[in-house]
Enzyme design. Sequence first.
Site, mmCIF file in Angstrom:
data_model
loop_
_atom_site.group_PDB
_atom_site.id
_atom_site.type_symbol
_atom_site.label_atom_id
_atom_site.label_comp_id
_atom_site.label_asym_id
_atom_site.label_seq_id
_atom_site.Cartn_x
_atom_site.Cartn_y
_atom_site.Cartn_z
ATOM 1 N N ARG A 47 4.172 -0.758 -14.177
ATOM 2 C CA ARG A 47 4.190 0.512 -13.119
ATOM 3 C C ARG A 47 5.462 0.796 -12.954
ATOM 4 N NH1 ARG A 47 4.025 -0.293 -7.017
ATOM 5 N NH2 ARG A 47 3.174 2.016 -6.416
ATOM 6 N N HIS A 97 7.971 7.527 -4.974
ATOM 7 C CA HIS A 97 8.125 5.884 -4.442
ATOM 8 C C HIS A 97 9.535 6.230 -3.551
ATOM 9 C CE1 HIS A 97 7.281 1.671 -5.148
ATOM 10 N NE2 HIS A 97 8.371 1.704 -4.168
ATOM 11 N N TYR A 102 1.531 -8.051 0.845
ATOM 12 C CA TYR A 102 2.598 -8.916 0.847
ATOM 13 C C TYR A 102 2.229 -10.110 2.063
ATOM 14 C CZ TYR A 102 5.536 -6.582 -2.109
ATOM 15 O OH TYR A 102 5.889 -5.420 -3.278
HETATM 16 C C1 FCB Z 1 7.085 -2.779 -0.740
HETATM 17 C C2 FCB Z 1 7.567 -1.346 -1.518
HETATM 18 C C3 FCB Z 1 8.596 -1.847 -2.868
HETATM 19 C C4 FCB Z 1 9.416 -3.203 -2.810
HETATM 20 C C5 FCB Z 1 8.558 -4.175 -1.855
HETATM 21 C C6 FCB Z 1 9.205 -5.425 -1.592
HETATM 22 O O1 FCB Z 1 6.701 -1.973 0.244
HETATM 23 O O2 FCB Z 1 6.499 -0.554 -2.117
HETATM 24 O O3 FCB Z 1 9.429 -0.949 -3.239
HETATM 25 O O4 FCB Z 1 10.312 -2.872 -1.628
HETATM 26 O O5 FCB Z 1 7.716 -3.555 -0.753
#
Ligand code: FCB
Length: 472
Positions: free
Chosen positions: A91, A134, A309
């Site tokens: 990706r 992005h 996350y």
């Molecule tokens: C996300 C982003 C990615 C990276 C990770 C740690 O929010 O999409 O670009 O910075 O966090």
Amino acid sequence: MRTVAAARTSASYTPVELPFPAGFRWGAATAAYQIEGAVHADGRQPSIWDTFAATPGRIAGGDTGEHATDHYHRHRADVALMAELGLTAYRFSVAWPRVRAAGGGINPAGLAFYDRLVDDLLAAGIEPVATLYHWDLPQELEDAGGWSRRDTAAHFGEYAAAVAHRLGDRVQLWNTLNEPWCSAFLGYGTGVHAPGRRSHRDALHAVHHLLLAHGHGVAALRAAGVTGQVSVALNAGTVRPLDDTPADHDAARRIDGLLNRIFLDPLLRGAYPTDVLADTASVTDWSVVQDGDLDLIAAPLDALCVNYYQPDLVSAAPDGQHDPHTPYPAAERVAFHPVPGPVTAMGWSIDPSGLRDMLLRITRDYGTPALYVTENGAAYPDEVTADGRIRDVERTDYLHRHLAAAHQAITAGADLRGYFVWSLLDNFEWAYGYDKRFGLVHVDYRTQRRTLKDSAHWYRAAIAAGGIDQPR
Ligand code: FCB
């Protein structure tokens, strides 16, 4: 359950306890500004991140994406690394500032880079997964009003059409946007991301215009007849109340609304949630939403991509402890709490159950088509030891536990089709600069030398086996 995925015929597999479905996409993810460097090459125009990074005090250590990992010049070698890892999908994001010509129109030289990258990936047997946005808005468009202005969405549609015509026969999965929550609330609300504006009103208008851009993007991809699946990547999360009280449940409802449902509902149900509109009524009257917008935004998708996350733990803030700097509009009365337990170098809590619960919640409440985890990973202060190895046991453990949680979600009914580690390479971690390392592959920024970390070797073995053992 000592079986392996039926379709895996590779002689190299070893039986695993948690096999993933046949055809599961095993990937890693990156984003243009975080890895490419070469910010002046082949007609690239400045983006809001170039401007933001050049502004003193915005990025830790004064770092910028000017050189990053120099992927623009090293993409061949990086694709070879992906092949060494056994990735079945990769990706990346296409940089709008490379594809847009100054003043408007298309810059063919910028688009040609992605054409080469996609061909190299296919030649290596790796499926290309492209994100169109992005976070690198061309600075010219920010100067004209950025995401708080409606026109930006239409410009995105034109850009999406150009990329779709060039790459539409080869990209397997498309994301229109990456994490529009961050673009809107961090870019226009708290200002910790580019373009650094601080207005809750602008942030909410940006939410709508980003969703509208997604709608124009989907229409452009469909009109171009792309062969891959069409999707969007959200940083969907699990929001939990601290205590089982009505006030804490209401805080969780409010944050879930502004993190998840403000995107999921328009995309998958064709309407903004009424409680979110009511919660934010003091910030905007939502007259930015025009007739027909929601029909465009809710055009059917082939998949939904989610980045995960950590979960959020929230409560009602006691009087006198309101947070004036919250990224969430009209949420000053919500307090955020650390989840007890270990954290990564970002200070983010480690709780794989949040990933499982999020996948199952989306499945239950939205009955989506296919799901992909398009980002998951962890930053740690990696050290290269004298023998040249990077023994990142904590990252391996993080990935292992999250993959196990993803497997639980599949077993419980989520139609999860792939998983992408964030990130392939150490890279420019936005406001944190190069200090935070998320890569499976270590980058020495002085020499641009790449070294596979122990987690990369572990991931390669998991991919070869088609699954993992239960974490102990
Ligand atoms: C996300 C982003 C990615 C990276 C990770 C740690 O929010 O999409 O670009 O910075 O966090």
